[in-house]
Motif scaffolding. Structure first.
Motif, PDB file in Angstrom:
ATOM      1  N   THR A  21       7.783 -19.223   6.184  1.00 43.78           N
ATOM      2  CA  THR A  21       7.622 -18.034   7.038  1.00 43.78           C
ATOM      3  C   THR A  21       6.898 -16.922   6.278  1.00 43.78           C
ATOM      4  N   GLN A  22       6.050 -16.191   7.009  1.00 45.04           N
ATOM      5  CA  GLN A  22       5.257 -15.128   6.394  1.00 45.04           C
ATOM      6  C   GLN A  22       4.895 -14.086   7.457  1.00 45.04           C
ATOM      7  N   LEU A  23       4.840 -12.828   7.018  1.00 44.29           N
ATOM      8  CA  LEU A  23       4.357 -11.738   7.868  1.00 44.29           C
ATOM      9  C   LEU A  23       2.968 -11.341   7.371  1.00 44.29           C
ATOM     10  N   ILE A  24       1.990 -11.359   8.272  1.00 41.46           N
ATOM     11  CA  ILE A  24       0.609 -10.998   7.909  1.00 41.46           C
ATOM     12  C   ILE A  24       0.277  -9.691   8.612  1.00 41.46           C
ATOM     13  N   LEU A  25      -0.038  -8.669   7.823  1.00 42.69           N
ATOM     14  CA  LEU A  25      -0.405  -7.354   8.357  1.00 42.69           C
ATOM     15  C   LEU A  25      -1.881  -7.095   8.051  1.00 42.69           C
ATOM     16  N   VAL A  26      -2.684  -6.971   9.101  1.00 44.16           N
ATOM     17  CA  VAL A  26      -4.130  -6.755   8.943  1.00 44.16           C
ATOM     18  C   VAL A  26      -4.465  -5.329   9.351  1.00 44.16           C
ATOM     19  N   GLY A  27      -5.001  -4.562   8.418  1.00 42.97           N
ATOM     20  CA  GLY A  27      -5.394  -3.199   8.752  1.00 42.97           C
ATOM     21  C   GLY A  27      -5.324  -2.272   7.561  1.00 42.97           C
ATOM     22  N   ASN A  28      -5.461  -1.008   7.854  1.00 41.11           N
ATOM     23  CA  ASN A  28      -5.398   0.015   6.824  1.00 41.11           C
ATOM     24  C   ASN A  28      -5.037   1.326   7.493  1.00 41.11           C
ATOM     25  N   GLY A  29      -4.748   2.351   6.708  1.00 39.88           N
ATOM     26  CA  GLY A  29      -4.419   3.630   7.294  1.00 39.88           C
ATOM     27  C   GLY A  29      -3.551   4.466   6.386  1.00 39.88           C
ATOM     28  N   GLU A  30      -3.292   5.704   6.836  1.00 44.34           N
ATOM     29  CA  GLU A  30      -2.610   6.683   6.007  1.00 44.34           C
ATOM     30  C   GLU A  30      -1.154   6.351   5.725  1.00 44.34           C
ATOM     31  N   GLU A  31      -0.547   5.483   6.505  1.00 44.42           N
ATOM     32  CA  GLU A  31       0.872   5.166   6.320  1.00 44.42           C
ATOM     33  C   GLU A  31       1.080   3.873   5.517  1.00 44.42           C
ATOM     34  N   LYS A  32       0.046   3.319   4.965  1.00 40.51           N
ATOM     35  CA  LYS A  32       0.184   2.028   4.273  1.00 40.51           C
ATOM     36  C   LYS A  32       1.161   2.109   3.106  1.00 40.51           C
ATOM     37  N   THR A  33       1.071   3.168   2.321  1.00 41.39           N
ATOM     38  CA  THR A  33       1.963   3.311   1.166  1.00 41.39           C
ATOM     39  C   THR A  33       3.423   3.406   1.609  1.00 41.39           C
ATOM     40  N   ARG A  34       3.679   4.177   2.645  1.00 42.70           N
ATOM     41  CA  ARG A  34       5.040   4.319   3.170  1.00 42.70           C
ATOM     42  C   ARG A  34       5.572   2.963   3.645  1.00 42.70           C
ATOM     43  N   LEU A  35       4.722   2.212   4.333  1.00 44.72           N
ATOM     44  CA  LEU A  35       5.138   0.921   4.861  1.00 44.72           C
ATOM     45  C   LEU A  35       5.407  -0.080   3.736  1.00 44.72           C
ATOM     46  N   LYS A  36       4.644  -0.016   2.669  1.00 41.66           N
ATOM     47  CA  LYS A  36       4.877  -0.898   1.517  1.00 41.66           C
ATOM     48  C   LYS A  36       6.214  -0.581   0.861  1.00 41.66           C
ATOM     49  N   ARG A  37       6.522   0.719   0.784  1.00 40.82           N
ATOM     50  CA  ARG A  37       7.825   1.116   0.222  1.00 40.82           C
ATOM     51  C   ARG A  37       8.952   0.576   1.085  1.00 40.82           C
ATOM     52  N   LEU A  38       8.796   0.627   2.402  1.00 40.32           N
ATOM     53  CA  LEU A  38       9.810   0.118   3.321  1.00 40.32           C
ATOM     54  C   LEU A  38      10.016  -1.382   3.106  1.00 40.32           C
ATOM     55  N   ALA A  39       8.931  -2.116   2.982  1.00 41.97           N
ATOM     56  CA  ALA A  39       9.025  -3.573   2.775  1.00 41.97           C
ATOM     57  C   ALA A  39       9.752  -3.892   1.479  1.00 41.97           C
ATOM     58  N   LYS A  40       9.462  -3.095   0.467  1.00 44.02           N
ATOM     59  CA  LYS A  40      10.116  -3.317  -0.824  1.00 44.02           C
ATOM     60  C   LYS A  40      11.610  -3.002  -0.739  1.00 44.02           C
ATOM     61  N   ALA A  41      11.960  -1.938  -0.040  1.00 44.62           N
ATOM     62  CA  ALA A  41      13.370  -1.573   0.115  1.00 44.62           C
ATOM     63  C   ALA A  41      14.138  -2.638   0.870  1.00 44.62           C
ATOM     64  N   LEU A  42      13.475  -3.300   1.809  1.00 43.27           N
ATOM     65  CA  LEU A  42      14.113  -4.366   2.584  1.00 43.27           C
ATOM     66  C   LEU A  42      14.041  -5.721   1.889  1.00 43.27           C
ATOM     67  N   LYS A  43      13.433  -5.738   0.715  1.00 45.45           N
ATOM     68  CA  LYS A  43      13.321  -6.922  -0.132  1.00 45.45           C
ATOM     69  C   LYS A  43      12.575  -8.083   0.555  1.00 45.45           C
ATOM     70  N   ILE A  44      11.528  -7.716   1.282  1.00 47.64           N
ATOM     71  CA  ILE A  44      10.690  -8.755   1.898  1.00 47.64           C
ATOM     72  C   ILE A  44       9.221  -8.552   1.528  1.00 47.64           C
ATOM     73  N   ASP A  45       8.950  -7.676   0.570  1.00 46.70           N
ATOM     74  CA  ASP A  45       7.564  -7.396   0.208  1.00 46.70           C
ATOM     75  C   ASP A  45       6.831  -8.659  -0.246  1.00 46.70           C
ATOM     76  N   HIS A  46       7.590  -9.635  -0.842  1.00 46.81           N
ATOM     77  CA  HIS A  46       6.964 -10.868  -1.309  1.00 46.81           C
ATOM     78  C   HIS A  46       6.564 -11.787  -0.153  1.00 46.81           C
ATOM     79  N   LYS A  47       7.090 -11.514   1.048  1.00 49.81           N
ATOM     80  CA  LYS A  47       6.782 -12.346   2.211  1.00 49.81           C
ATOM     81  C   LYS A  47       5.729 -11.702   3.128  1.00 49.81           C
ATOM     82  N   ILE A  48       5.184 -10.600   2.692  1.00 54.17           N
ATOM     83  CA  ILE A  48       4.163  -9.923   3.497  1.00 54.17           C
ATOM     84  C   ILE A  48       2.801 -10.080   2.827  1.00 54.17           C
ATOM     85  N   LYS A  49       1.845 -10.509   3.624  1.00 56.62           N
ATOM     86  CA  LYS A  49       0.467 -10.607   3.164  1.00 56.62           C
ATOM     87  C   LYS A  49      -0.319  -9.440   3.777  1.00 56.62           C
ATOM     88  N   TRP A  50      -0.778  -8.536   2.907  1.00 56.86           N
ATOM     89  CA  TRP A  50      -1.522  -7.361   3.361  1.00 56.86           C
ATOM     90  C   TRP A  50      -3.017  -7.693   3.331  1.00 56.86           C
TER      91      TRP A  50
END
Length: 788
Positions: A264-293
């Protein structure tokens, strides 16, 4: 009928781009498949368009003309100087001055369509050109609910969204031009169901046509069970709800076994001003390793990403979502919020989640992912729904068809003015003219009097309403006294005020003024910018002042002047040589009166149809008959068929006395007017039209010819144009009873020749004066002069 020419204003048009530019390009391209188009866009778009057309010479845009238009250089400098808001201001003024640019360049079109760059707060001004106007697709993003905004994106984002919402509300409600645009345009295309209420637009004007669409693709997602890829695409902005995507994926991921997690994998395609915030959220939820940016990629690589995806997760709060149809084109199941944006786009093909509290919404989204991952059959079911909905709703071809269908529903509206309400010649020709107009044109007929014509119009025309207005100003002999003139002036101003409101209601495209007696209506039609034409049935020899005045009115205020005969044309030119360039001669045409062939035996019957008045020739006929002996008139009957003019009943009494005094009571009979003259024409052997006035183009002559009846008519006006070049009738000079007497006697003695004369008359009718001839000529006139 020719295709309507569409004028499209599209601020952004570029065949090499997507979003607004792609919308402008693709909508104009779809319209051009059926309609000639004039596309007005920014000048900087023209080189890209020209390059594309050069590379694609067979493209349908060969049916289009592209015109670049910009505001002066100082406006461009100001736009860049102000920044982001400067672009909005520039676009507003670009639209404001666009109608002046169109008028200056004398662009001719039938429908105006303001296509793109439209939010729900910037008006169009194309309606000021007086043509049917379409607006949109108009966009609108609803306000993001507080629980989905401030706790995640902070106070700054909440204030920004609130300011955006208030600013848009002010623009919509404080700008009078916005309210006018909503009122004046014919159709508003909106991208979702919330916009009509926001714009305060009536439902009758609104049509939901989502701006988003994409090219059809033959590729589909694999939906294999070896890998479960959750895909989301878009700009990383608080409105897009990527926080919900990440939170829902985290819950979904935690529900899986280790074996399934590895697939299983989450693929996020795009860019924008909230990218850093969203990466922090993924890390806090401990799924950052399963997201392909993934940053924005080329179309070919994006195609591969879509094909490898299992589900498209898009819980956006926006009012649209271009990526939803794009994902549907690959047959991806759609998981989204049940809202006016992506929720409406997904329709029955989406697994939609009701927007409630934040945690409840996240849990529901995760539940949909679990449902699809566990049940592959269900996933395939929604995949098929998705693909089918895309083909049905979201190709550019489908969208173009929706827009073109709305064009077809635009009704032209014509105002029609007629002075009488009987069923004599000009009255019947009026009905023929109405029926020769396009059936989808809305016709509003204004009459001064009640009468049989009212019912006749209602029963024999389509898409027509009749209004009897007693104060409609018309010219007739009774007004030529001080009281009559004052009454006429009062009626003119009263009717002008009344008709102004009618025009506001119906937005008339053109006006048909029937007869010179209604010519005083022409000036205010021009004031209201209604293109008008007048149908002239009169030859006015006296009083000359009225002949001169009505000719001047027709020349000055009518776009075209239709004469029923060359005799009428000549009569007008006597008073105004300049009017010649506006004149078109269209002979009347009528339905054939079908009767049994008449064998001339027994009582020979002459019929004269017409109102009882000296100028119609009844007294002239009596003078002629006095020159014949009773023996010559043996076995002959003359029927005068027609009632007295209302208010002039003494004419009938005078005629009856004249008949009795001449000793012709047993030979000449008077019958009342009958709306249907078929039985009378069947009874007749010969038709008399001994008009003392220059009859413009007597319908009675055509009726007799159509029935195969010979005609004796006076040799002036339009009658000779009908009878000329045939052996179907005789012409006599007006005011010479001896000539009329000789012609009558000639036919009495040669009654054996009457059937042949009748056939000749009928042949001439069939060659030039049928209703089909009239309809063809009338339609060519209307289309050729922009009245239809």
């Amino acid at each position: 009928m020719s295709k309507k020419t569409i004028l499209i204003s599209a601020y952004a048009v570029n065949p090499y781009k997507g979003s607004e530019d792609g919308t402008g390009w693709n909508i104009s391209r779809e319209v051009a498949k059926e309609h000639p188009t004039i596309v007005i866009t920014r000048k900087n778009n023209i080189p890209h368009i020209e390059k594309f057309l050069k590379e694609n010479s067979t493209d349908v845009h060969s049916n289009s003309v592209f015109i670049g238009y910009d505001l002066p250089a100082w406006a461009m400098w100001l736009k860049k100087r102000i920044g982001e808001r400067g672009y909005v201001l520039y676009y507003y003024f670009w639209q404001l001055f666009l109608p002046l640019f169109i008028k200056k360049n004398k662009l001719q079109f039938d429908i105006a369509h303001a296509v793109n760059f439209h939010s729900d707060s910037v008006p169009t001004f194309l309606w000021t050109l007086g043509k049917p106007t379409m607006w949109g697709p108009v966009g609108h993003h609803p306000k993001v609910k507080a629980q989905f905004l401030r706790p995640i994106y902070g106070r700054k984002a909440a204030i920004k969204d609130q300011f955006y919402f208030i600013f848009k509300w002010l623009l919509r409600n404080m700008d009078p031009f916005f309210r006018l645009a909503v009122k004046k345009v014919d159709t508003i295309f909106v991208i979702n169901s919330s916009i009509a209420k926001v714009m305060n637009a009536p439902d009758s004007k609104v049509k939901i046509v989502p701006a988003v669409a994409t090219e059809s693709t033959d590729s589909t997602a694999t939906l294999n069970t070896d890998q479960f890829n959750v895909l989301s695409v878009g700009r990383f902005h608080y409105m897009k709800g990527f926080d919900l995507t990440i939170e829902a994926f985290a819950i979904f991921y935690d529900s899986l076994t280790q074996e399934l997690r590895d697939k299983t994998q989450l693929i996020l395609v795009g860019n924008g001003e909230e990218k850093t915030r969203l990466k922090r959220l993924a890390k806090a939820l401990k799924i950052d390793h399963k997201i392909k940016w993934v940053e924005w990629v080329e179309r070919a690589e994006m195609k591969q990403i879509y094909q490898n995806a299992s589900v498209f997760l898009f819980p956006s709060h926006e009012g649209a979502g271009m990526v939803v149809p794009e994902a549907m084109s690959y047959g991806l199941p759609i998981v989204t919020l049940d809202n006016v944006g992506p929720g409406e786009l997904a329709g029955n093909a989406g697994l939609k989640v009701k927007v409630e509290g934040y945690s409840e919404t996240v849990m529901a989204l995760a539940g949909k992912l679990i449902e699809l991952q566990r049940d592959s059959n269900n996933a395939r079911f929604y995949s098929n729904l998705s693909r089918n909905r895309f083909k049905r709703e979201f190709t550019w071809g489908a969208k173009g068809n929706q827009i073109k269908a709305a064009y077809q529903k635009i009704q032209k509206s014509v105002a029609i003015f007629h002075p009488s309400s009987e069923l004599y010649g000009a009255d019947r020709i009026l009905v023929n003219a109405i029926n020769a107009m396009p059936k989808d044109t809305k016709k509003s007929v204004y009459l001064k009097f009640e009468g049989p014509l009212v019912k006749f119009i209602k029963e024999n025309t389509t898409n027509t309403e009749v209004k009897v207005i007693p104060f409609m100003p018309i010219i007739y002999r009774g007004i030529f006294n001080p009281r009559g003139i004052l009454t006429f002036i009062g009626e003119w101003f009263r009717f002008r005020k009344y008709f102004k409101k009618q025009h506001q209601k119906h937005s008339f495209d053109s006006a048909y003024v029937n007869t010179l007696s209604t010519s005083f209506i022409l000036p205010f039609l021009q004031q209201f910018k209604i293109s008008s034409y007048i149908h002239v049935h009169e030859i006015i020899d006296s009083p000359k002042a009225i002949g001169w005045l009505t000719a001047q009115l027709a020349n000055r205020y009518a776009k075209k002047v239709v004469c029923v005969s060359a005799a009428v044309e000549k009569g007008l030119i006597r008073y105004s040589k300049r009017i010649a360039q506006k004149i078109v001669v269209i002979h009347n045409g009528i339905d054939q009166i079908v009767v049994k062939p008449k064998i001339a035996r027994g009582l020979l019957k002459f019929y004269l149809f017409g109102r009882i008045m000296p100028k119609k020739g009844q007294w002239y006929l009596l003078e002629a008959l006095k020159q014949l002996t009773l023996d010559q008139l043996k076995d002959v009957q003359f029927t005068l068929m027609g009632g007295a003019v209302p208010g002039q009943e003494e004419s009938l009494q005078e005629l009856e006395k004249a008949i009795e005094k001449a000793g012709l009571k047993d030979i000449v009979v008077i019958k009342n007017f009958a709306p249907n003259i078929t039985s009378a024409m069947e009874d007749a052997d010969i038709c008399l039209v001994p008009s003392m006035m220059k009859d413009p183009f007597p319908t009675t002559v055509l009726e007799a010819m159509s029935a195969g009846r010979p005609v004796i008519a006076t040799n002036h006006g339009g009658a000779k144009e009908a009878i000329a070049d045939s052996n179907g009738g005789l012409l006599v000079d007006p005011g010479k009873p001896s000539q009329l007497a000789d012609s009558i006697l000639q036919l009495i003695k040669g009654k054996a020749t009457l059937p042949a004369m009748g056939r000749s008359a009928q042949k001439k009718y069939l060659s030039a004066f049928t209703k089909s001839h009239f309809n063809q000529n009338w339609e060519a006139f209307l289309v050729g002069n922009g009245f239809a």
